[in-house]
Design a protein around this motif. Sequence first.
Motif, mmCIF file in Angstrom:
data_model
loop_
_atom_site.group_PDB
_atom_site.id
_atom_site.type_symbol
_atom_site.label_atom_id
_atom_site.label_comp_id
_atom_site.label_asym_id
_atom_site.label_seq_id
_atom_site.Cartn_x
_atom_site.Cartn_y
_atom_site.Cartn_z
ATOM 1 N N GLY A 53 -53.204 -46.213 -33.886
ATOM 2 C CA GLY A 53 -51.770 -46.445 -34.011
ATOM 3 C C GLY A 53 -51.133 -46.702 -32.664
ATOM 4 N N LYS A 54 -49.796 -46.733 -32.632
ATOM 5 C CA LYS A 54 -49.034 -46.999 -31.405
ATOM 6 C C LYS A 54 -47.871 -46.037 -31.318
ATOM 7 C CE LYS A 54 -50.986 -50.714 -29.595
ATOM 8 N NZ LYS A 54 -51.517 -50.712 -28.221
ATOM 9 N N PHE A 88 -45.943 -53.450 -35.218
ATOM 10 C CA PHE A 88 -47.173 -52.864 -35.760
ATOM 11 C C PHE A 88 -46.872 -51.549 -36.463
ATOM 12 C CE2 PHE A 88 -51.612 -51.965 -36.109
ATOM 13 C CZ PHE A 88 -51.707 -50.583 -35.968
ATOM 14 N N VAL A 89 -46.037 -50.727 -35.843
ATOM 15 C CA VAL A 89 -45.751 -49.406 -36.412
ATOM 16 C C VAL A 89 -44.986 -49.535 -37.729
ATOM 17 C CG1 VAL A 89 -44.543 -47.233 -36.000
ATOM 18 C CG2 VAL A 89 -45.838 -48.279 -34.163
ATOM 19 N N ASN A 146 -44.578 -52.490 -29.551
ATOM 20 C CA ASN A 146 -45.295 -51.732 -30.588
ATOM 21 C C ASN A 146 -44.601 -51.676 -31.938
ATOM 22 O OD1 ASN A 146 -47.156 -51.134 -28.621
ATOM 23 N ND2 ASN A 146 -46.442 -49.036 -28.284
ATOM 24 N N GLU A 183 -47.437 -50.169 -40.221
ATOM 25 C CA GLU A 183 -48.188 -48.927 -40.435
ATOM 26 C C GLU A 183 -47.440 -48.008 -41.402
ATOM 27 O OE1 GLU A 183 -50.662 -46.274 -37.213
ATOM 28 O OE2 GLU A 183 -48.500 -46.439 -36.977
ATOM 29 N N ARG A 186 -55.923 -50.213 -32.135
ATOM 30 C CA ARG A 186 -54.576 -50.148 -32.703
ATOM 31 C C ARG A 186 -54.636 -49.677 -34.151
ATOM 32 N NH1 ARG A 186 -53.100 -55.290 -31.256
ATOM 33 N NH2 ARG A 186 -53.360 -56.062 -33.377
ATOM 34 N N LEU A 187 -55.615 -50.234 -34.879
ATOM 35 C CA LEU A 187 -55.740 -49.925 -36.308
ATOM 36 C C LEU A 187 -56.075 -48.454 -36.539
ATOM 37 C CD1 LEU A 187 -55.625 -51.680 -38.893
ATOM 38 C CD2 LEU A 187 -58.107 -51.765 -38.837
#
Lengths: 146, 169
Positions: free
Chosen positions: A88-89, B16-17, B13, B20, A84-85
């Motif tokens: 990404g997603k 998390f994004v 997701n 990010e 994931r790191l």
Amino acid sequence: MDSVLRAGLIYFFLLLLFRLAGKRTFSELTPFDFVLLLVLGEATQQGLLGDDVSVTNALVVVTTLVTIDVVMAAVKQRSSFLNRLLEGKAVLLIDDGNILHDRMRKAKVDEYDVLEAARSSHGLEELADVKYAVLERSGGISVIPR
Amino acid sequence: MTESRLQEMDRRNIAFVEREWIASRIGVVAMVVIVVMALAGVFSVGPISWTEKSGPESGVTLRYEKLVRRGGPTDLQVSLPGALSDGSRTVSLWISDGYLELVRIENVVPQPDKATSVSSGVLYDFAVAGEDRSVDVRISITPHSIGPQAGSLGLLDGERIDFQQFFYP
């Protein structure tokens, strides 16, 4: 020893830079991206090899870089957190016809990018014809038509 | 209405994004800061990298870069007094052995008349032309070590100037 350390440091520094620069930065090669890739190779060459231009040093550096790449691929397979790191997603940019403007702004994507993906993949003319648009891990945009 | 698979994926997701995207914005700011620091001379060659030290008794002045990169060229700019009390027409610059082991000397301008190895250093003799003129020496060096380093130079049997540099890897 310093050849391995140089190669490792530059590899991980570039990896961090590209992750932070954002997915869209390198998803499609524009002339700007192409120039950057050309110049990046030259900029890192001296740092990788230093003053040592021997064949031995070059082989050690290349082996180190490929080894790191292989190890990273294996680690990503075994660790969903690292996967994931590093990768990404994917997320939606258009959800059941609703354009998610805030997400598009944060992802540095505009409606023209989505429309271009819609045209090239499905020949769609309007965003209204798009049911879902997904910003993939690679930075590309996938379109599901209505 | 039942959730589609894409909507389910998105729901899993998005947190998390979002993190990010925040990390990406912070990263871009950090990159800009690094570029500004580099322009200022934090990583060598820039306004804040150069500094000057003088020996009030000896009249020797040293101008040098505090922050240097290993393998990157830099200069030591030394100004030596031309008029010496003993009336000699030669001025001698002493540089410590310890410092010379850390760097490679590429060039010395003007070319010294003589370079002699003395106790704990090397002595460079420069001819003095004219009356009361200072001798400005530029020593081009390339560091080949890393980390905080110290050096010392001055006139033979005179006041020494101690200086510190940081060699980036």
